[in-house]
Scaffold this motif. Sequence first.
Motif, mmCIF file in Angstrom:
data_model
loop_
_atom_site.group_PDB
_atom_site.id
_atom_site.type_symbol
_atom_site.label_atom_id
_atom_site.label_comp_id
_atom_site.label_asym_id
_atom_site.label_seq_id
_atom_site.Cartn_x
_atom_site.Cartn_y
_atom_site.Cartn_z
ATOM 1 N N ILE A 289 0.809 -1.240 0.206
ATOM 2 C CA ILE A 289 -0.097 0.102 -0.196
ATOM 3 C C ILE A 289 0.869 1.312 0.067
ATOM 4 N N ILE A 290 0.491 2.187 -0.937
ATOM 5 C CA ILE A 290 1.348 3.360 -0.884
ATOM 6 C C ILE A 290 0.236 4.774 -0.408
ATOM 7 N N CYS A 291 0.662 5.465 0.407
ATOM 8 C CA CYS A 291 -0.034 6.598 1.079
ATOM 9 C C CYS A 291 0.503 7.791 0.725
ATOM 10 N N THR A 292 0.121 8.642 -0.135
ATOM 11 C CA THR A 292 0.327 10.142 -0.417
ATOM 12 C C THR A 292 -0.516 11.209 0.342
ATOM 13 N N PRO A 293 -0.009 12.277 0.064
ATOM 14 C CA PRO A 293 -0.852 13.492 0.604
ATOM 15 C C PRO A 293 -2.331 13.475 -0.091
ATOM 16 N N SER A 294 -2.307 12.930 -1.069
ATOM 17 C CA SER A 294 -3.755 12.873 -2.200
ATOM 18 C C SER A 294 -4.272 11.657 -2.197
ATOM 19 N N GLN A 295 -3.662 10.531 -2.223
ATOM 20 C CA GLN A 295 -4.218 9.468 -2.198
ATOM 21 C C GLN A 295 -3.937 8.287 -1.593
ATOM 22 N N VAL A 296 -4.612 6.923 -1.789
ATOM 23 C CA VAL A 296 -4.132 5.705 -1.003
ATOM 24 C C VAL A 296 -4.106 4.841 -2.248
ATOM 25 N N ILE A 297 -3.034 3.891 -2.702
ATOM 26 C CA ILE A 297 -2.782 3.060 -3.686
ATOM 27 C C ILE A 297 -2.467 1.689 -3.081
ATOM 28 N N PHE A 298 -3.466 0.677 -3.600
ATOM 29 C CA PHE A 298 -3.329 -0.725 -3.322
ATOM 30 C C PHE A 298 -2.494 -1.194 -4.309
ATOM 31 N N THR A 299 -1.216 -1.745 -4.430
ATOM 32 C CA THR A 299 -0.272 -2.096 -5.481
ATOM 33 C C THR A 299 -0.829 -3.465 -5.994
ATOM 34 N N ASN A 300 -1.180 -4.292 -5.185
ATOM 35 C CA ASN A 300 -1.407 -5.685 -5.484
ATOM 36 C C ASN A 300 -0.239 -6.294 -5.896
ATOM 37 N N THR A 301 0.905 -5.946 -5.321
ATOM 38 C CA THR A 301 2.190 -6.464 -5.809
ATOM 39 C C THR A 301 2.391 -7.823 -5.782
ATOM 40 N N THR A 302 3.114 -8.293 -6.956
ATOM 41 C CA THR A 302 3.483 -9.707 -6.998
ATOM 42 C C THR A 302 4.964 -10.185 -6.781
ATOM 43 N N ILE A 303 5.635 -9.265 -6.321
ATOM 44 C CA ILE A 303 6.900 -9.161 -6.149
ATOM 45 C C ILE A 303 7.221 -10.001 -4.739
ATOM 46 N N PRO A 304 7.896 -11.119 -4.942
ATOM 47 C CA PRO A 304 8.031 -12.069 -3.522
ATOM 48 C C PRO A 304 8.892 -11.159 -2.410
ATOM 49 N N LYS A 305 8.553 -11.212 -1.233
ATOM 50 C CA LYS A 305 9.176 -10.622 -0.149
ATOM 51 C C LYS A 305 10.271 -11.476 0.214
ATOM 52 N N PRO A 306 11.279 -10.758 0.915
ATOM 53 C CA PRO A 306 12.330 -11.362 1.681
ATOM 54 C C PRO A 306 11.891 -12.564 2.658
ATOM 55 N N GLN A 307 12.769 -13.621 2.673
ATOM 56 C CA GLN A 307 12.382 -14.544 3.521
ATOM 57 C C GLN A 307 13.180 -14.658 4.702
ATOM 58 N N GLY A 308 14.194 -13.807 4.851
ATOM 59 C CA GLY A 308 15.129 -13.559 5.889
ATOM 60 C C GLY A 308 16.511 -12.775 5.401
ATOM 61 N N ILE A 309 17.383 -13.066 6.177
ATOM 62 C CA ILE A 309 18.856 -12.147 6.034
ATOM 63 C C ILE A 309 19.609 -13.229 4.933
ATOM 64 N N TYR A 310 19.826 -12.582 3.846
ATOM 65 C CA TYR A 310 20.569 -13.126 2.818
ATOM 66 C C TYR A 310 22.285 -12.781 3.214
ATOM 67 N N TRP A 311 22.856 -13.822 3.765
ATOM 68 C CA TRP A 311 24.209 -13.460 4.351
ATOM 69 C C TRP A 311 25.090 -13.094 3.277
#
Length: 356
Positions: A289-311
Amino acid sequence: MEALLPKHCSSSPFASKHALNFPSTPRTKALHFPLLFNLEKSRNYSNAIGRQNDPTFDEVAYEAERLRLDSAARKLMAESSEKEAQDPEDPKAWKWTIRKRVWDLMEARNIAQFPRPVHHRIPNFNGSQLAANKLSELEVFKEATCVKVNPDTPQKQVRFLTLNGGKKLLTPQPRLRTGFFSILEYSMLSPSTIKEACTSVGVAKYGKPIGLEEKIKVDLIVIGSVAVDPKTGARLGKGEGFAELEYGMLRYMGAIDHLTPVVTSVHDEQLIDDIPVENLLVHDVPVDIICTPSQVIFTNTTIPKPQGIYWDKLSPEKLGQIRILRELKSKIERESGQKLPCGPSEKLPPTAQRKR
């Protein structure tokens, strides 16, 4: 894209405590070792934070040292970014090109507040309070009990609304210098101290320190950004990678998972459409989700989130400056009987000298 656990892992030394990510795309090149056990109790955090009753805590000196170190960090980041941006073979060059374009635009259009210039910062954009108010109207915020918010200036109002709303506020120490995370709650504060508690000094003064062994559940993550793509949720921070480390450590703690919403607040001029998703790295954190002074945007991102620390992304120098990461790495190596990978060397600014 889900990380796969190989069928033969039951005989692997990592089988009981670790899963492995195998290379497939540029985002999944790194080895990943999720932590399924707790780190032994971290020591001496209280000597750095949570010192409201400590008469030796010098607020002026603390803030002066923080500003000095931030200045040194920005100077070094400027030098590094200039070198990396000029090298077409550097995988981070394109990021610096986009960051500089956004920073330059914000300065040229005078759409940021103190501190200036905005370069090598999460910009304190005009209308940050309006964006924070929109964020506070989200259902995911209203329903959250514990919210993790970055310590940057433009998210100060988000921190205030979190505390004032009776929620737990989880805030990282700036650049993880003096510890790990601090928790603040409304009950720990008074009406006269709540605003101070939303500042770096206030976190150091009033926050309760926690370590990796803490049993917490974070319901929402608020993250600062330099630029973000509203169509994909791809995000760029200021280039130091601490937001990614913080996210990875929360995954290790079991405090969050891939379903935990990630929100950012930015100026509308920080919305861009040319972040190449295929060039993102495995540890880059997308936003839902992105919040700006004028709008709220739901990105519906399909980018995988990190699962931990990548040493293999962590330089020896950065590891040397963050004690909690060194302890974590040593623990994993002792438990697994194998040495974790290490990233390329880099030049870092000095950290504060602290009493033990």
